[in-house]
Scaffold this motif. Sequence first.
Motif, PDB file in Angstrom:
ATOM      1  N   THR A 109      30.908  42.747  42.955  1.00 50.43           N
ATOM      2  CA  THR A 109      29.926  42.909  42.128  1.00 50.43           C
ATOM      3  C   THR A 109      30.896  44.131  40.878  1.00 50.43           C
ATOM      4  N   LYS A 110      32.192  44.244  41.016  1.00 56.17           N
ATOM      5  CA  LYS A 110      32.507  45.037  40.068  1.00 56.17           C
ATOM      6  C   LYS A 110      34.509  44.838  40.404  1.00 56.17           C
ATOM      7  N   VAL A 111      35.356  45.278  39.160  1.00 54.64           N
ATOM      8  CA  VAL A 111      36.947  45.546  39.827  1.00 54.64           C
ATOM      9  C   VAL A 111      37.323  45.769  39.481  1.00 54.64           C
ATOM     10  N   SER A 112      38.276  46.651  40.258  1.00 51.66           N
ATOM     11  CA  SER A 112      38.855  48.236  39.639  1.00 51.66           C
ATOM     12  C   SER A 112      40.726  47.484  39.562  1.00 51.66           C
ATOM     13  N   PHE A 113      41.033  48.258  38.952  1.00 51.74           N
ATOM     14  CA  PHE A 113      41.718  47.627  37.978  1.00 51.74           C
ATOM     15  C   PHE A 113      43.241  48.936  38.037  1.00 51.74           C
ATOM     16  N   THR A 128      46.464  50.231  35.376  1.00 50.78           N
ATOM     17  CA  THR A 128      47.343  49.446  34.209  1.00 50.78           C
ATOM     18  C   THR A 128      48.941  49.195  34.394  1.00 50.78           C
ATOM     19  N   ILE A 129      49.011  50.380  35.634  1.00 51.35           N
ATOM     20  CA  ILE A 129      50.469  49.576  35.978  1.00 51.35           C
ATOM     21  C   ILE A 129      50.198  50.709  37.496  1.00 51.35           C
ATOM     22  N   GLN A 130      51.628  49.897  38.847  1.00 52.64           N
ATOM     23  CA  GLN A 130      50.266  49.966  40.019  1.00 52.64           C
ATOM     24  C   GLN A 130      50.735  51.024  40.548  1.00 52.64           C
ATOM     25  N   ASN A 131      51.290  52.007  40.315  1.00 53.67           N
ATOM     26  CA  ASN A 131      51.050  53.203  40.717  1.00 53.67           C
ATOM     27  C   ASN A 131      50.624  54.360  39.701  1.00 53.67           C
ATOM     28  N   GLY A 132      49.584  53.911  39.058  1.00 56.53           N
ATOM     29  CA  GLY A 132      49.621  55.043  38.278  1.00 56.53           C
ATOM     30  C   GLY A 132      46.795  54.775  38.415  1.00 56.53           C
ATOM     31  N   ASP A 133      46.721  55.141  37.531  1.00 54.19           N
ATOM     32  CA  ASP A 133      44.912  55.417  37.668  1.00 54.19           C
ATOM     33  C   ASP A 133      44.417  54.309  38.126  1.00 54.19           C
ATOM     34  N   VAL A 134      42.857  54.349  39.093  1.00 57.50           N
ATOM     35  CA  VAL A 134      42.416  53.140  38.789  1.00 57.50           C
ATOM     36  C   VAL A 134      41.256  53.338  37.810  1.00 57.50           C
ATOM     37  N   TYR A 135      40.987  52.441  37.043  1.00 56.05           N
ATOM     38  CA  TYR A 135      39.588  52.590  36.774  1.00 56.05           C
ATOM     39  C   TYR A 135      38.798  50.698  37.197  1.00 56.05           C
ATOM     40  N   THR A 136      37.933  51.024  36.797  1.00 59.79           N
ATOM     41  CA  THR A 136      36.685  49.871  37.149  1.00 59.79           C
ATOM     42  C   THR A 136      35.333  49.438  35.902  1.00 59.79           C
ATOM     43  N   LEU A 137      35.504  48.269  36.298  1.00 53.37           N
ATOM     44  CA  LEU A 137      34.668  47.551  35.024  1.00 53.37           C
ATOM     45  C   LEU A 137      33.310  46.467  35.409  1.00 53.37           C
ATOM     46  N   SER A 138      32.226  46.246  35.598  1.00 55.04           N
ATOM     47  CA  SER A 138      31.290  46.738  36.007  1.00 55.04           C
ATOM     48  C   SER A 138      31.173  45.014  35.466  1.00 55.04           C
ATOM     49  N   PHE A 139      30.258  43.441  36.085  1.00 53.27           N
ATOM     50  CA  PHE A 139      30.418  42.626  35.095  1.00 53.27           C
ATOM     51  C   PHE A 139      29.544  42.032  34.804  1.00 53.27           C
ATOM     52  N   GLN A 191      30.719  44.118  32.026  1.00 52.32           N
ATOM     53  CA  GLN A 191      32.101  44.504  30.976  1.00 52.32           C
ATOM     54  C   GLN A 191      32.976  43.485  30.626  1.00 52.32           C
ATOM     55  N   ILE A 192      33.038  42.712  31.446  1.00 54.93           N
ATOM     56  CA  ILE A 192      34.151  41.262  31.265  1.00 54.93           C
ATOM     57  C   ILE A 192      33.356  39.986  31.715  1.00 54.93           C
ATOM     58  N   ARG A 193      34.225  39.145  30.912  1.00 56.99           N
ATOM     59  CA  ARG A 193      33.686  37.933  31.082  1.00 56.99           C
ATOM     60  C   ARG A 193      34.660  36.881  31.848  1.00 56.99           C
ATOM     61  N   SER A 242      31.545  36.042  34.420  1.00 52.46           N
ATOM     62  CA  SER A 242      30.331  37.021  34.063  1.00 52.46           C
ATOM     63  C   SER A 242      29.025  35.444  34.291  1.00 52.46           C
ATOM     64  N   ALA A 243      27.584  36.094  34.697  1.00 54.02           N
ATOM     65  CA  ALA A 243      27.264  35.071  34.743  1.00 54.02           C
ATOM     66  C   ALA A 243      25.657  35.864  34.301  1.00 54.02           C
ATOM     67  N   ILE A 244      24.564  35.567  34.286  1.00 56.51           N
ATOM     68  CA  ILE A 244      23.528  35.566  34.391  1.00 56.51           C
ATOM     69  C   ILE A 244      22.502  34.477  34.720  1.00 56.51           C
ATOM     70  N   VAL A 245      22.269  34.633  36.129  1.00 59.87           N
ATOM     71  CA  VAL A 245      21.608  32.851  36.874  1.00 59.87           C
ATOM     72  C   VAL A 245      20.759  33.769  37.649  1.00 59.87           C
ATOM     73  N   ASP A 246      19.622  32.173  37.967  1.00 58.77           N
ATOM     74  CA  ASP A 246      18.881  32.120  39.022  1.00 58.77           C
ATOM     75  C   ASP A 246      19.250  32.335  39.911  1.00 58.77           C
ATOM     76  N   THR A 247      18.938  33.200  41.287  1.00 60.71           N
ATOM     77  CA  THR A 247      19.836  33.411  42.370  1.00 60.71           C
ATOM     78  C   THR A 247      18.197  33.316  43.570  1.00 60.71           C
ATOM     79  N   GLU A 248      18.654  32.529  44.338  1.00 60.42           N
ATOM     80  CA  GLU A 248      17.795  31.618  45.582  1.00 60.42           C
ATOM     81  C   GLU A 248      17.532  32.958  46.674  1.00 60.42           C
TER      82      GLU A 248
END
Length: 424
Positions: free
Chosen positions: A56-60, A62-73, A75-77, A88-94
Amino acid sequence: MRKKNILFTALILFLSTAIFFNVFAQNSYFPGIIIKSEGDTLSCFIRYNNSEVNPTKVSFKTIQNGDVYTLSFNQIREYHVLDEIYVSAIVDTEISPSKINYLTFDQSLQIEVDTVLLQVIVRGDKSLYYYRNSNGNENLFIGDNDQFILLKYKKYLSQGVTTNEIKEDKTFKIQLMSYLFDCPNIGEYTSNIGYSKSSIEKLFLRYYDCTSSNIIFRKETEKFTSQFGALAGLSIATLNFEGKHEVFYMLIDGIYDPSYNFSVGVFFEAIAPRNNGKLSFNNELIYSSYKVNGFFNDYKNEAYYTKRYSTIGYSYVKMNNMIRFKYPVGNVEPFVNLGFSNGIAINETNESRNEGQFYGETVFETTKAIGETRKYEQGILFGGGVKVSRLSIEMRLEKGNGMVNYNALKATSTRLYSFVGYRF
């Protein structure tokens, strides 16, 4: 005291494994790219969970030992990490219940509009996407760019003559034949497919073979993998008896020395797909044995006492079935096991030598240590260790129900194993 030492060892083993998991969990960031909603591309290190449930989100970082940032669906393509792509998509789910015990008689689809991250299974002229939510509902989608169309499928109950029957809405087959129309044989291929990621993925591969179109990207559906190997090690075994004291007091009050033995076996491990191979089913066929010496002294006075020297030993062929949870990072895999053992005795030692005084009369007698025994033993297993490349080291605790065949007497066998394993 011996029981406390064994339980203490098992606790230390469990805590050590938990620490391993926590340490290695920090290192699951891999190079990838994120395309933000406004179109900017970010090269970074992305947290890779390999979960069965879509993120439901992506944590990343910028450098391997750096701070962790998070983007929600929203905020990304899309983002790419290792061999996976999510969009990322707006969809009909069953969202209808799919497990048999929760099916209803409602035939209509329960549609809920949601913003999600779809996993790309096939990308090209015709594309396939996959979504699984936290409740286990699986939805598949077709389309391109911003057009994501739900492949419609639902299980429901129908009143039969004698019992309820399970019916299926298979609208997805008609949708696929329409979507993949430029392959002349698509109807033949579609007739027998089920609503699953692997089945529909195979249909898309047939389509691309049929039309000679090019696949831009394909995420091959993971399958169970297997490993074979051998293991050998040492064990410490102890025996304990409980029951009707007035009948079995010689066994219950006896003092039994621990037995040190050698064990050997082979194993087959079936590793479940997804979750970074964290879950697997470990099956073993091993040889295990013990032989304990017991002593009981019923001393009343110099003229009336009994000393009992017993030897109880069994050799088993055991089938062990365990669930294994591990946290693989590169070639290092800390793990814990939990399961059951079933053993058949192929050799038995059941002897007792009694000597004593009965008011001036010296008595010597050789009998069975346990009158009624059985060959079959069941047990529970718990253990943990670490695997590095092809080698593994493991400590394991086994509690078995022993060999006694009386209702009024219970035997408990406790074994602490240390194993070294090798995968072929």
